[in-house]
Write an enzyme that holds these catalytic residues in place. Sequence first.
Site, PDB file in Angstrom:
ATOM      1  N   GLU A 164     -35.220  26.590 -40.671  1.00 44.42           N
ATOM      2  CA  GLU A 164     -35.464  28.017 -41.296  1.00 44.42           C
ATOM      3  C   GLU A 164     -36.830  27.297 -42.424  1.00 44.42           C
ATOM      4  O   GLU A 164     -36.680  27.540 -43.465  1.00 44.42           O
ATOM      5  CB  GLU A 164     -34.237  28.273 -42.233  1.00 44.42           C
ATOM      6  CG  GLU A 164     -33.188  28.432 -41.337  1.00 44.42           C
ATOM      7  CD  GLU A 164     -31.969  29.028 -41.933  1.00 44.42           C
ATOM      8  OE1 GLU A 164     -31.630  28.486 -43.107  1.00 44.42           O
ATOM      9  OE2 GLU A 164     -30.947  30.159 -41.515  1.00 44.42           O
ATOM     10  N   CYS A 218     -25.905  35.316 -46.268  1.00 48.19           N
ATOM     11  CA  CYS A 218     -26.692  35.309 -47.350  1.00 48.19           C
ATOM     12  C   CYS A 218     -27.496  36.310 -47.728  1.00 48.19           C
ATOM     13  O   CYS A 218     -27.911  36.616 -48.817  1.00 48.19           O
ATOM     14  CB  CYS A 218     -27.463  33.777 -47.494  1.00 48.19           C
ATOM     15  SG  CYS A 218     -28.551  33.695 -46.062  1.00 48.19           S
TER      16      CYS A 218
END
Lengths: 654, 654
Positions: A323, A418
């Site tokens: 990521e 998240c």
Amino acid sequence: MVTVNGVSYKNVQIHDPFWTKYRNLVRDEVIPYQWNALNDRIEDAAPSHAIQNFRIAAGEEEGNFYGYIFQDSDVAKWLEAVAYGLAATPDPELEKLADETIDLLGRAQQADGYLNTFFTIKYPDRRWSNERDDHETYCAGHLIEAAVAYYETTGKIKLLDIACKLADHIDTVYGAEEGKLRGYPGHQEIELALMRLYEATGDERYLKLSRYFIDERGQEPNYFKLEADKRAERFGRESLLAEGYYHLYKHNYEYNQSHLPVREQQHAVGHAVRAVYMYAGMTDVAAETQDQSLFEACKRLWDNVTRRQMYITGGIGSNHDGEAFSFDYDLPNDTAYTETCASIGLIFWAHRMLHLDPDGKYADVIERALYNGTISGMSLDGKSFFYVNPLEVWPEACKRPDKKHVEPVRQKWFNCACCPPNLARLIASLGGYIYSQSEHIAYVHQYIGSDTKLEVAGRHVRLSQKTNFPWDETIELAVSPDRPGEFTVAVRIPGWCEGAAIQVNGQPVSVEANLHKGYAAITREWKAGDIVLIVLPMPIERVYANPNVRVNAGKVALQRGPVVYCLEQVDNGAILPDISLSEHAALYARFEPDVLSGVTVITGEAVRGEWPGGDTPLYAKKKRIEHSVKIQAIPYFAWANRGAGEMLVWIRER
Amino acid sequence: MVTVNGVSYKNVQIHDPFWTKYRNLVRDEVIPYQWNALNDRIEDAAPSHAIQNFRIAAGEEEGNFYGYIFQDSDVAKWLEAVAYGLAATPDPELEKLADETIDLLGRAQQADGYLNTFFTIKYPDRRWSNERDDHETYCAGHLIEAAVAYYETTGKIKLLDIACKLADHIDTVYGAEEGKLRGYPGHQEIELALMRLYEATGDERYLKLSRYFIDERGQEPNYFKLEADKRAERFGRESLLAEGYYHLYKHNYEYNQSHLPVREQQHAVGHAVRAVYMYAGMTDVAAETQDQSLFEACKRLWDNVTRRQMYITGGIGSNHDGEAFSFDYDLPNDTAYTETCASIGLIFWAHRMLHLDPDGKYADVIERALYNGTISGMSLDGKSFFYVNPLEVWPEACKRPDKKHVEPVRQKWFNCACCPPNLARLIASLGGYIYSQSEHIAYVHQYIGSDTKLEVAGRHVRLSQKTNFPWDETIELAVSPDRPGEFTVAVRIPGWCEGAAIQVNGQPVSVEANLHKGYAAITREWKAGDIVLIVLPMPIERVYANPNVRVNAGKVALQRGPVVYCLEQVDNGAILPDISLSEHAALYARFEPDVLSGVTVITGEAVRGEWPGGDTPLYAKKKRIEHSVKIQAIPYFAWANRGAGEMLVWIRER
């Protein structure tokens, strides 16, 4: 270093045609949904177990821990979003729920201040043994942020007490002093949280601890290596995580930005959310301690991120694996990771940079991310979310292993939840991003219908914006000091805007003559009832990428105001890359109240090709036969609200 | 079903300016290098241990097995390449080396015919327990192919005996009969090998076993599932391989094409090499047994591969993960896997299709792969190799995790050394791809300077080609029957060619009137010394991809004759995607004897853009300022011979 003061979300009332919808969704959909998720009350979603983990840690229920090692942070993010939400809309029932949750957190906290249900339940003897992987300070950071927000909104100190006890405990664990571990966070977040705690409490220990984390990071020998060796010795293995999870961490110090001392970092590398959270913390510490070398590092990294590694949508982190940031100009559209949370983190950081260096370029990036790469993460009904925000999608290709992270349809919830709560806290705290104040200047950064009161030049000044931004060009700003006096109102002239015009009480004011670092700074004797009319012309712009961004060669993106546009299959048919737009094609913008809850669409003529005949070959000498087609582009943030289909931001130009 | 007979490599002498260079490289560089590699005599390469594994299995050395589970096949592929090489260039020393190696193989073979060093050394009790992962029939297949080739070239039967004993053993293990396992290969290869063994020995059991493997594949319940369950029961775990290796196999029956009975397969899926080896075996069995339904499946799969899933270079398998086919029209240029071996396998398959159905389209694909996606796998000095053959490379981007399989520079050798020996055996056996014969027709499929003798219409017919193909348009074909008579000489008119012209002894012959399925079939009274002059005009062609191939929208590839061209950074500067070619730009082809060992280059004028100023922004409203540049394109196969740099096949067209 200039320092400008922010204006809290608490002191800003938003009434904006564009944003009020989103804020209501967060209040009416996201926060209640999230509460149900945390309590495992959603049938077709993966279990969260987050509240139950706290009950078990508090000794009130039997059972085992379940979820990610950072599951606790979901509860904290919910509390933080609730805190912001309560500031806008008091809701005694919701506040009661939050209070009860806070009580539960208090009961789960250990006598020494430690609070993390994973370790309390499963591995009480392994606390602080694997900061690289274990997210202990990360969860603490989110809890601290929630505590400060809840205290700011409600004035209640219970959660703040819990947070202080936890921070005090961490202060006994980490630090340069004899007997403490010389560690620092594996997932940065607590740095900026401690600065908020310092701001809320005035306790310098929190500033000191935050600064320590930042200064210590990346020093040799690398703490994560020492810690791993110690762990292997103590427990016979390096990590509690399955190998698949920690291959990213292992021996990869760039992943968590511990490869170099932060002041020596030249390029944004590694996990994008970790990076921008850290940069935000660095900026806080630089501002508070007037640390010039730290600020220089922040500026260098800012330039690298925004001038080399940012998508036109404000998305960052182009690598799925990790990521992570990639290298300069590597911004693929179809395999982009561009996590919603990373764009949100970019806003957090930009907001802090702006207060250290009031330059419109920071507010421009906030605006770019706000109207594009953040809210693209949520459906228009607030019920489904994207983690990943690509700029080009061919749904069938999402089967490819190297595009499996790209979803053509938003998901209801995530195991690793998240992004939805992060969006919730951003949108619920949006008021905090609109205004700032210094001794003599009232800043207007974002054009969002809202009211606030500042203190400038010894006066209480009420500012009130009315606008239909980003669809309309006009903003009416009422400036009302409690008594007349000279001061400056600095309104941002966005980077995308040419020919901005300003009138004060109907009289033109030169933008050019008053322009300073992206703001038209109007200094005059202000009196109650003065009206500033700001006109930001919004022709449809054709935007081109730097030639180094190889994937965008020969392509154009359409932008109007801050809004980046895209083509969708539902409007334009399949095989979107086949569409090309003449350099001179006329394009028209039109507000459509019934399209996508009301957006301005762009229409025009473009060209498509066709190969005649049925079963066409794979390669041929013949060119496609071209014909004219009508196209319709919609705002990027609103894509994927009408079923699965192709989507494209960068259009071929001819 | 027509059946045409191939002409063996043994009966074709190649003397061709283009191919002789490659064949000499294989003889002088690749085969000796490979021998040193197999014997671990190369200092900076990964150890192979392959020969030593056989010594250990033969009980002549102490030690353990080392290498991949299919390490044995490297020795077999070397022997096969040696066999073809010896046919062209007798070399007693090399033949002695091969004989000694064969003796070693014989000593390593078990009394029951079993021959696989991994299991003999490490797990004698686990033979045939995991066909899904263990490559036992795969290694056997390569050994059989080597044995047939060595027998064909040298007439020696020792290796053929070993192969027969092994095949006989496998015939006792697998089959539909009571007491045998109803399994089939996890990595197909033995199907086609058994057909070669059948052809060499006339023993029908080999045909029967091959047909059984093909018929049984994909039947329910899936054998690999049954086998995995049994394994888990017997050994307590599913595989000897680390989880990371076998995630591709586990529960993924498409990966090895066992998801459906072969006659029901509509789309090429899974591991590309497995697929095309299997399709080749299916075609062999269909031909031998005149099995129409099997042939229909072959034709359907052929259409899918070549009309939906093949790169312009003849590369197949666009997915890195699984080295696999993707879905129709998914042909990304920069993340392409396109393994060298897969293109080679495509040639094997096409060659068999061509003999069942003498249609130029099969020979066209052979030609496409020969001049592009196969030899691109080897450097011009024969010393380094590509496993992966992308169509667009930005070397810096190969750091990206999703492009880590793409190498911008050829490697000396691979741990998994399949491609170099596969290329060696293809090039060494090239003679087998040029001619075929049926009762009354002599076919010329490929234009490669060579001599052969066929039997047509009861005559011995000598064919002799002289040509500077693929650089020159002209082929002189001498046709010399031992006595005059009427028969047909069918010469392929390639799919890329328009306006082909033919003369026989200086007299024009109409191509159009004689054209049948891609061949100009000239029927006449032939006599010794007749000369056919074939002219295949080779203007520079602009080739376009089907609009469904989204990544190639607005782009053009340059092709001349069968050769696909590319741009390289060394000739054209960095940022190749910035270059665009006017639709009407004049392009010039010129043979350059000193460039890349002598190739025809294409030059012309194109357009590049520039952003003025130094530190340019990432996005801007201004367009790049365009200027004219000279470009030079080189044959794709010859890229990456002048250092690392960008490369691009599909060029933007304006």
